[in-house]
Design an enzyme around this catalytic site. Structure first.
Site, PDB file in Angstrom:
ATOM      1  N   THR A   1       5.179  -4.263  -2.501  1.00  0.00           N
ATOM      2  CA  THR A   1       4.970  -4.348  -3.473  1.00  0.00           C
ATOM      3  C   THR A   1       6.483  -4.959  -4.090  1.00  0.00           C
ATOM      4  OG1 THR A   1       3.252  -2.822  -4.065  1.00  0.00           O
ATOM      5  CG2 THR A   1       4.003  -4.096  -5.906  1.00  0.00           C
TER       6      THR A   1
ATOM      7  N   THR B   1       6.270   1.215  -1.418  1.00  0.00           N
ATOM      8  CA  THR B   1       6.312   2.801  -1.666  1.00  0.00           C
ATOM      9  C   THR B   1       5.688   3.445  -0.958  1.00  0.00           C
ATOM     10  OG1 THR B   1       4.510   1.926  -3.421  1.00  0.00           O
ATOM     11  CG2 THR B   1       7.052   1.761  -4.170  1.00  0.00           C
ATOM     12  N   ASP B   2       4.766   3.039  -0.222  1.00  0.00           N
ATOM     13  CA  ASP B   2       3.114   4.027   0.395  1.00  0.00           C
ATOM     14  C   ASP B   2       4.068   5.090   1.273  1.00  0.00           C
ATOM     15  OD1 ASP B   2       1.638   2.553  -0.699  1.00  0.00           O
ATOM     16  OD2 ASP B   2       1.047   1.315   0.578  1.00  0.00           O
TER      17      ASP B   2
HETATM   18  N1  ASP Z   1       1.072   0.112  -2.357  1.00  0.00           N
HETATM   19  C1  ASP Z   1       2.855  -0.152  -1.310  1.00  0.00           C
HETATM   20  C2  ASP Z   1       3.871  -0.573  -2.361  1.00  0.00           C
HETATM   21  O1  ASP Z   1       4.463  -0.239  -3.616  1.00  0.00           O
HETATM   22  C3  ASP Z   1       2.687  -1.143  -0.619  1.00  0.00           C
HETATM   23  C4  ASP Z   1       3.628  -1.003   0.447  1.00  0.00           C
HETATM   24  O2  ASP Z   1       3.618  -0.063   0.854  1.00  0.00           O
HETATM   25  O3  ASP Z   1       4.112  -2.292   0.425  1.00  0.00           O
HETATM   26  O4  ASP Z   1       4.740  -0.792  -1.950  1.00  0.00           O
END
Ligand code: ASP
Length: 334
Positions: A15, A90-91
């Protein structure tokens, strides 16, 4: 020649690097250089060496990517880089950071960061997180911490951190033990130091062992376990509470544990798996007596990665069990 500390910044996507619109959704497009260029105040705090290593969502990263990245980091540290920053989705940070930490033998901090709000949103948190991560990576105070996760001005140990909220900018917590420290006025303060297990060898590039994770749920008769385990080299069970499963699972798990390592953990999200409290079929005492390995205070996702890395490099089942137990026990003592 610059006298600022040399910090390697490797971008993996996520993200923090995503742009787009409401119609097509956001996707990773920004390079690591773009991310660094968007942070006011970053220039001068370190001498940055910037590389776009991948540009993927967190869910697309693989153990192979991390093995390759560990090689890049090792070469950078050997060349005098004092710390590294990884930007990514973050995933999967709670998992990638754990792998990077297990494969890192040195004292140079590796700070993994990302963003919960993408750069097109009001209050995007990527720039502040990146600045904080660089400050941690460059700080003598962070030496010896291993791999840490830096978001929302908190510093978390890779072995403890969890993503515990889908969208909050404070999504990362360390339910067992709390954060290692905080940033205040841009300065890292480390309040406690984690136990660091001896680093594991970097596994060979190529297909890795297959380790499954299966969660206990109410009324599941366990009939799928033998089917699942047939194609696995290792299995992690996320049990109820302190490590319990329905009694109907016991013969299945006992048979599987005779063939491959099976680790017993808890699905609760915090705390230790018990070893000597409950005495009924399917309780932790029963399962451990049948050959399952205790996950200690390590969560199921990290147990799965630890087992996978051990299977990739250990030479016998006994060695896997001994190394796994040694690492999780040492964590317990701290
Ligand atoms: N929601 C995720 C992020 O915070 C998307 C990912 O992991 O690519 O980056």
């Amino acid at each position: 020649m610059s006298s600022s500390p040399r910090v390697l910044v490797a971008g993996l996507g996520g993200t923090i690097a995503m742009t787009g619109d409401a119609v097509g959704g956001v996707t990773p497009t920004l390079s690591a250089r773009d991310l660094v260029g968007a942070v006011p105040g970053l220039d001068g705090s370190a001498d940055l060496e910037v590389v776009t290593f991948r540009n993927q969502p967190g869910a697309a990263l693989t153990i192979g990517d991390l093995v390759e990245l560990s090689g890049l980091l090792a070469r950078g540290f050997a060349d005098g880089v004092v710390g590294a920053v990884i930007t990514q989705g973050t995933d999967t940070i709670e998992e990638t950071a754990y792998v990077l930490g297990l494969l890192h033998p040195g004292d140079e901090p590796i700070a993994v960061t990302g963003a919960m709000r993408n750069p097109t949103l009001a209050g995007a948190d990527g720039p502040a997180n990146l600045l904080a991560a660089v400050r941690v990576a460059a700080s003598p105070e962070a030496r010896g911490l291993g791999c840490v996760v830096v978001l929302a001005d908190e510093i978390h140990a890779a072995g403890r951190v969890r993503k515990t909220h889908t969208s909050s900018v404070a999504a990362f917590t360390s339910p067992v033990g709390g954060p290692l420290g905080y940033l205040s006025e841009g300065r890292p303060h480390v309040l406690n130091r984690p136990h660091r297990p001896r680093a594991l060898p970097i596994p060979p590039v190529g297909p890795s062992p297959r380790v499954g994770l299966y969660t206990a749920t109410l009324g599941d008769d366990g009939g799928l376990l033998p089917v699942l385990a047939a194609s696995l080299d290792g299995l992690v069970i996320a049990g109820f509470g302190v490590g319990h499963v329905p009694a109907s699972w016991v013969p299945h798990l006992a048979a599987i544990a005779r063939r491959i390592p099976v680790v017993l953990t808890s699905r609760t999200g915090a705390g230790f798996t018990a070893t000597s409290t409950y005495g009924y079929p399917g309780a932790e005492r029963d399962l451990l007596a049948r050959g399952l390995i205790s996950g200690g205070a390590l969560d199921p996702y990290k147990c799965r990665l630890l087992l996978q890395l051990l299977l990739a490099t250990a030479t016998s089942a006994g060695e896997v069990r001994e190394a796994f137990t040694g690492i999780t026990r040492a964590v317990d003592r701290k």
